[in-house]
Write a protein that holds these residues in place. Structure first.
Motif, PDB file in Angstrom:
ATOM      1  N   UNK A 260      31.428  60.782  85.797  1.00 37.84           N
ATOM      2  CA  UNK A 260      31.573  61.743  87.116  1.00 37.84           C
ATOM      3  C   UNK A 260      31.095  61.434  88.425  1.00 37.84           C
ATOM      4  N   UNK A 261      29.952  60.617  88.413  1.00 39.77           N
ATOM      5  CA  UNK A 261      29.257  60.295  89.553  1.00 39.77           C
ATOM      6  C   UNK A 261      30.264  59.070  90.319  1.00 39.77           C
ATOM      7  N   UNK A 262      30.429  58.073  89.489  1.00 44.57           N
ATOM      8  CA  UNK A 262      31.101  57.010  89.964  1.00 44.57           C
ATOM      9  C   UNK A 262      32.656  57.321  90.317  1.00 44.57           C
ATOM     10  N   UNK A 263      33.318  58.074  89.637  1.00 48.85           N
ATOM     11  CA  UNK A 263      34.601  58.596  89.813  1.00 48.85           C
ATOM     12  C   UNK A 263      34.652  59.181  91.290  1.00 48.85           C
ATOM     13  N   UNK A 264      33.699  60.348  91.357  1.00 43.04           N
ATOM     14  CA  UNK A 264      33.757  61.074  92.635  1.00 43.04           C
ATOM     15  C   UNK A 264      33.467  60.116  93.750  1.00 43.04           C
ATOM     16  N   UNK A 265      32.558  59.073  93.763  1.00 38.69           N
ATOM     17  CA  UNK A 265      32.579  58.312  94.777  1.00 38.69           C
ATOM     18  C   UNK A 265      33.736  57.265  95.127  1.00 38.69           C
ATOM     19  N   UNK A 266      34.323  56.840  93.929  1.00 36.67           N
ATOM     20  CA  UNK A 266      35.681  56.115  94.007  1.00 36.67           C
ATOM     21  C   UNK A 266      35.472  54.786  93.469  1.00 36.67           C
ATOM     22  N   UNK A 267      34.103  54.665  92.612  1.00 38.43           N
ATOM     23  CA  UNK A 267      33.659  53.169  92.265  1.00 38.43           C
ATOM     24  C   UNK A 267      34.100  53.051  90.768  1.00 38.43           C
ATOM     25  N   UNK A 268      34.502  54.050  90.000  1.00 42.39           N
ATOM     26  CA  UNK A 268      34.473  53.857  88.482  1.00 42.39           C
ATOM     27  C   UNK A 268      35.658  54.908  87.953  1.00 42.39           C
TER      28      UNK A 268
END
Ligand code: NAD
Length: 272
Positions: A260-268
């Protein structure tokens, strides 16, 4: 090896020596051949405004995970935030857009639900109890209502916090019954400790967030979860496990939130 072309993400808080996000994210970046690294930034509160301004101009910084004590302080300093962050006045992740705008969200509740779903728990039309209505408890309560629990009971030693969160949830989720009345644990499908009680406990008979008499009403079918990350099995979870309940630990929630964190930032991707 960090190169000139390496993109950056960060976790910002104070202190940060104990946080696990850098090792979890950096392991994922290495395993997936991503030229990205996560830094841990221990920021003094006096530098918060300058940090936000620097972040807007920091062109190879994709975004930040936000931890204690800045979740609320940063929420009011960003250019836009999600509906749930606006309602809860809290962020735990920031994305820096290519034009420098800073956008925030709070995904603690989604991480919690991911972990619960991995155990086969479906919140729709279920009855849940959340103990502790601070930053994390509020986010979990909000996500449980968003996911369609039929009845949510919230409990806290602070009466004002229970009132404030109850009012917020009742107006945002008219289809869920929100109450603060707790007589027994018998009928709950999910019971969550979202208070810090049990943190650093060294014995299974350490402090629990509910009185012993109430704990004895726990039903063996109830999923019992804790947000506390150390110890992994808190006295509350140890008691539940002894009664035969399925349990969910704080580290499971933290790990389930990485996507959830990585997807929001756009890196996972969302699911990692
Ligand atoms: P917080 O201070 O914002 O909220 C804690 C709340 O618990 C307060 O409202 C307090 O009044 C209440 N409380 C304290 N003792 C209580 C009791 N005996 N009964 C009922 N309520 C009680 O803290 P927070 O930021 O919400 O963090 C809570 C915990 O979550 C911490 O232990 C933190 O380390 C942990 N955490 C876990 C994760 C994870 O991914 N597992 C993520 C973030 C935080």
């Amino acid at each position: 090896m960090i190169q000139g072309s390496t993109e950056l993400v960060a976790i910002v808080g104070s202190p940060v020596a104990q946080v696990k996000s850098p090792e979890n994210f950096n392991r994922w970046f290495v395993d997936h051949q991503q030229n990205i690294v996560m830094l841990a930034i221990d920021l003094a509160q006096t530098a918060l405004d300058d940090f936000v301004q620097t972040l807007r101009g920091w062109q190879n910084m994709r975004g930040c995970v936000v931890t204690v004590p800045y979740k609320q302080m940063l929420a009011s300093r960003l250019d836009s935030v999600s509906e749930r962050s606006a309602a809860l006045r809290s962020v735990n992740v920031i994305r820096r857009e290519p034009d420098g705008r800073l956008v925030g969200d709070i995904v603690d509740g989604e991480g919690f639900l991911n972990a619960a779903r991995q155990q086969g728990f479906n919140p729709k039309n279920k009855q849940a109890l959340v103990i502790g209505t601070g930053g994390v408890g509020s986010a979990i309560a909000y996500s449980l209502c968003q996911a369609g629990v039929s009845h949510l009971v919230i409990s806290d030693i602070s009466h004002e916090r229970v009132e404030a969160l109850g009012d917020l949830l009742r107006s945002a989720f008219p289809n869920s019954v929100i109450s603060a009345c707790l007589a027994s644990l018998e009928h709950f499908d999910l019971v969550v400790n979202a208070s810090p009680v049990g943190m650093s406990a060294t014995r299974d008979d350490g402090p629990m967030p509910l009185p012993a008499a109430m704990m004895k009403t726990l039903n063996a079918k109830t999923l019992v979860a804790d947000v506390v990350t150390s110890p992994t099995v808190t006295p509350f979870l140890a008691f539940a496990r002894n009664r035969g309940c399925p349990i969910q630990t704080g580290p499971q929630m933290a790990l389930a939130q990485l996507g959830n964190l990585g997807h929001f930032i756009g890196v996972t991707p969302l699911e990692i």
